[in-house]
Design a protein around this motif. Structure first.
Motif, short mmCIF file in Angstrom:
data_model
loop_
_atom_site.label_atom_id
_atom_site.label_comp_id
_atom_site.label_asym_id
_atom_site.label_seq_id
_atom_site.Cartn_x
_atom_site.Cartn_y
_atom_site.Cartn_z
N VAL A 144 49.73 6.69 58.54
CA VAL A 144 49.50 7.27 57.21
C VAL A 144 50.71 8.09 56.78
CG1 VAL A 144 48.08 8.87 55.87
CG2 VAL A 144 47.00 7.26 57.47
N PHE A 145 51.23 8.89 57.71
CA PHE A 145 52.41 9.70 57.40
C PHE A 145 53.60 8.83 57.02
CE2 PHE A 145 56.44 11.40 59.02
CZ PHE A 145 56.57 12.53 58.23
N LEU A 146 53.84 7.76 57.79
CA LEU A 146 54.99 6.90 57.53
C LEU A 146 54.87 6.19 56.19
CD1 LEU A 146 57.65 5.83 58.71
CD2 LEU A 146 56.36 3.92 59.66
N VAL A 147 53.67 5.75 55.83
CA VAL A 147 53.47 5.08 54.54
C VAL A 147 53.75 6.04 53.39
CG1 VAL A 147 51.78 3.95 53.04
CG2 VAL A 147 51.84 3.42 55.48
N VAL A 148 53.21 7.25 53.47
CA VAL A 148 53.46 8.25 52.43
C VAL A 148 54.94 8.61 52.38
CG1 VAL A 148 52.94 10.61 51.68
CG2 VAL A 148 51.12 9.17 52.57
N TYR A 149 55.55 8.70 53.55
CA TYR A 149 56.97 9.03 53.66
C TYR A 149 57.84 7.97 52.97
CZ TYR A 149 61.32 10.30 56.18
OH TYR A 149 62.59 10.66 56.53
N ILE A 150 57.62 6.71 53.30
CA ILE A 150 58.41 5.63 52.71
C ILE A 150 58.17 5.52 51.22
CG2 ILE A 150 58.75 3.13 52.66
CD1 ILE A 150 58.23 3.09 55.66
N THR A 151 56.91 5.64 50.81
CA THR A 151 56.57 5.53 49.38
C THR A 151 57.27 6.61 48.58
OG1 THR A 151 54.40 4.59 49.98
CG2 THR A 151 54.67 5.44 47.74
N ASN A 152 57.25 7.83 49.07
CA ASN A 152 57.92 8.93 48.36
C ASN A 152 59.44 8.79 48.40
OD1 ASN A 152 56.12 11.23 47.25
ND2 ASN A 152 55.14 10.64 49.16
N THR A 190 54.79 1.12 43.92
CA THR A 190 54.40 -0.22 44.35
C THR A 190 55.35 -0.75 45.41
OG1 THR A 190 53.43 -0.72 42.17
CG2 THR A 190 54.03 -2.59 43.57
N LEU A 191 56.65 -0.61 45.17
CA LEU A 191 57.64 -1.11 46.12
C LEU A 191 57.56 -0.36 47.45
CD1 LEU A 191 60.79 -1.65 43.88
CD2 LEU A 191 59.12 -3.33 44.65
N GLY A 192 57.41 0.97 47.38
CA GLY A 192 57.32 1.75 48.60
C GLY A 192 56.15 1.34 49.47
N TYR A 193 55.01 1.06 48.84
CA TYR A 193 53.82 0.69 49.60
C TYR A 193 53.97 -0.70 50.23
CZ TYR A 193 48.82 0.62 50.70
OH TYR A 193 47.61 0.60 51.35
N ILE A 194 54.51 -1.64 49.48
CA ILE A 194 54.70 -3.00 50.02
C ILE A 194 55.72 -2.99 51.15
CG2 ILE A 194 55.59 -5.30 49.46
CD1 ILE A 194 54.30 -5.02 46.71
N LEU A 195 56.81 -2.25 50.99
CA LEU A 195 57.79 -2.14 52.07
C LEU A 195 57.16 -1.49 53.31
CD1 LEU A 195 61.00 -1.06 50.12
CD2 LEU A 195 60.65 -3.21 51.35
N SER A 196 56.34 -0.49 53.11
CA SER A 196 55.65 0.15 54.24
C SER A 196 54.80 -0.87 54.98
CB SER A 196 54.76 1.29 53.74
OG SER A 196 55.50 2.25 53.03
N PHE A 197 54.05 -1.67 54.24
CA PHE A 197 53.19 -2.69 54.83
C PHE A 197 54.00 -3.67 55.67
CE2 PHE A 197 51.33 -6.95 54.52
CZ PHE A 197 50.06 -6.74 55.05
N LEU A 198 55.11 -4.16 55.12
CA LEU A 198 55.91 -5.15 55.83
C LEU A 198 56.59 -4.55 57.06
CD1 LEU A 198 57.52 -6.92 52.73
CD2 LEU A 198 55.81 -7.89 54.30
N ILE A 199 57.11 -3.34 56.93
CA ILE A 199 57.82 -2.72 58.06
C ILE A 199 56.85 -2.33 59.17
CG2 ILE A 199 59.12 -0.65 58.72
CD1 ILE A 199 60.59 -0.87 56.04
#
Length: 380
Positions: free
Chosen positions: A156-164, A235-244
């Motif tokens: 959860v932290f990493l997803v929020v981190y990448i998205t921001n 949107t891009l941050g969340y999709i990149l988080s998912f893929l990474i």
């Protein structure tokens, strides 16, 4: 055939984006939906910031059409979508839609950063619920398998981190979209090499719309230019988080740590990720709210060296490409910990060089940064 599907997904996404984005520009100018410049922003004239409206619809349409064609062509996709991957994509669409909607609201009327932060945490929580979470660090800092009560909050932290990070680096033309294109390009290559075809299709669909937006954002003349906005960056941050995140999860049929793919894929985002840490630390040390914007990001620092906006964008994209290439080569020779150490040393060295260039430029121009840039209103 899968290479044809990946290429077809990319071309379909480019085609749809080429149709949709000019309509968004037309509506934005007709309804006067502009991003008005202020003391914190780089641009000097009002520019539409609704380019991100095209991202999620184009990605979903492209991905669904190509997946449907794969079914009609009797490709072996049924076992994939009957597995846990189907559940992950359901939660991915749900989380992306939430962030997309709050981004649209922010671009149109403005949304408090506290509310956006809550929505980001909620959307990030969907990925562990879908079964996608960090269960192995691949030897980073000497750690391997980690339990769920650590891995899920870390996810959860990493997803929020990448998205921001993607949202905050979106400060000059072409920077956020350019860095995203580099990340998506590498993800397509890596996913293709290891046979993760569905993720390669998602990355291709995303790359198609982002590279089209990049053209309108960077190369369009006055009256045809637009910004990504929060709808696009979230949107891009969340999709990149998912893929990474897929490369940080050990599974029975999938071991991404043999070639240090976890570090190679996340290296595409090291510039925005490390810049967030530096900026937040600077704001806290100065006694300011870390969530309120300023002009202390790396692109602002490069502008203070006397570089033009286009030169700053190209410089940072080249730095990102260098980090990606260096980490890919190093992955064959050293472990994840030493790769991270190399990246941190490179990052700190880069800032030493930039700081010296700023001092030199200030001496030549007689213009002090702290008088010009620190005390600006935080309107966003």
């Amino acid at each position: 055939m899968m290479y044809i599907y990946i290429g077809g997904t990319f071309l379909l996404s480019v085609l749809l984006a080429t149709i949709v984005i000019p309509r968004i520009i037309f509506i934005s100018y007709k309804k006067r939906l502009f991003d008005v410049p202020d003391a914190r922003k780089v641009h000097k004239t009002p520019v539409p910031r609704l380019g991100g409206l095209a991202f999620l619809p184009v990605i979903l349409i492209s991905l669904c059409i190509i997946t449907g064609i794969r079914y009609y062509m009797n490709e072996p996709v049924a076992p994939v979508w009957s597995s846990c991957l189907f559940m992950r994509y359901l939660f991915l669409v749900a989380g992306t839609t939430l962030l997309y909607l709050v981004g649209v609201a922010d671009d149109l009327v403005g949304v408090s950063y506290r509310y956006k932060f809550v929505v980001q945490i909620l959307s990030a929580s969907f990925l562990p619920l879908s079964g996608l979470w960090i269960n192995d660090l691949g030897g980073l800092l000497g750690l391997h398998a980690i339990p769920a009560f650590i891995g899920m909050p870390l996810t959860v932290f990493l997803v929020v981190y990448i998205t921001n990070a993607i949202n905050l680096i979106d400060g000059i033309d072409g920077l956020a979209s350019g860095l995203t294109c580099i990340a998506l390009g590498l993800l397509i290559i890596v996913c293709t090499l290891v046979g993760q075809w569905t993720h390669a299709l998602l990355a291709s669909a995303t790359l198609g719309v982002v590279i089209t937006f990049f053209y309108y954002n960077v190369f369009s003349v006055s009256g045809r230019k637009l910004f990504m906005g929060d709808a696009g960056s979230l949107t891009l941050g969340y999709i990149l988080s998912f893929l990474i995140l897929h490369f940080w999860m050990q599974q029975e049929y999938w071991d991404p740590f043999k070639l240090n793919l976890n570090m190679v894929t996340i290296s595409t985002l090291f510039i925005p990720l490390l810049d967030v840490v530096r900026v937040f630390y600077s704001r806290i040390r100065s006694g300011r709210n870390p969530f309120l914007p300023d002009k202390n990001h790396i692109h602002h620092k490069l502008l203070r060296t006397g570089m033009r906006i286009r030169t700053v964008m190209i410089t940072l994209l080249m730095l990102s490409l260098f980090l990606v290439a260096a980490n890919f080569v190093l992955s064959f020779y050293i472990n994840a910990t030493f790769m991270l150490l190399f990246d941190l040393i490179f990052w700190c060295t880069s800032h030493v060089v930039i700081n010296r260039a700023i001092v030199k430029h200030e001496k030549l121009t007689g213009r002090k940064w702290y008088k010009t840039y620190i005390h600006v209103p935080f309107n966003k």
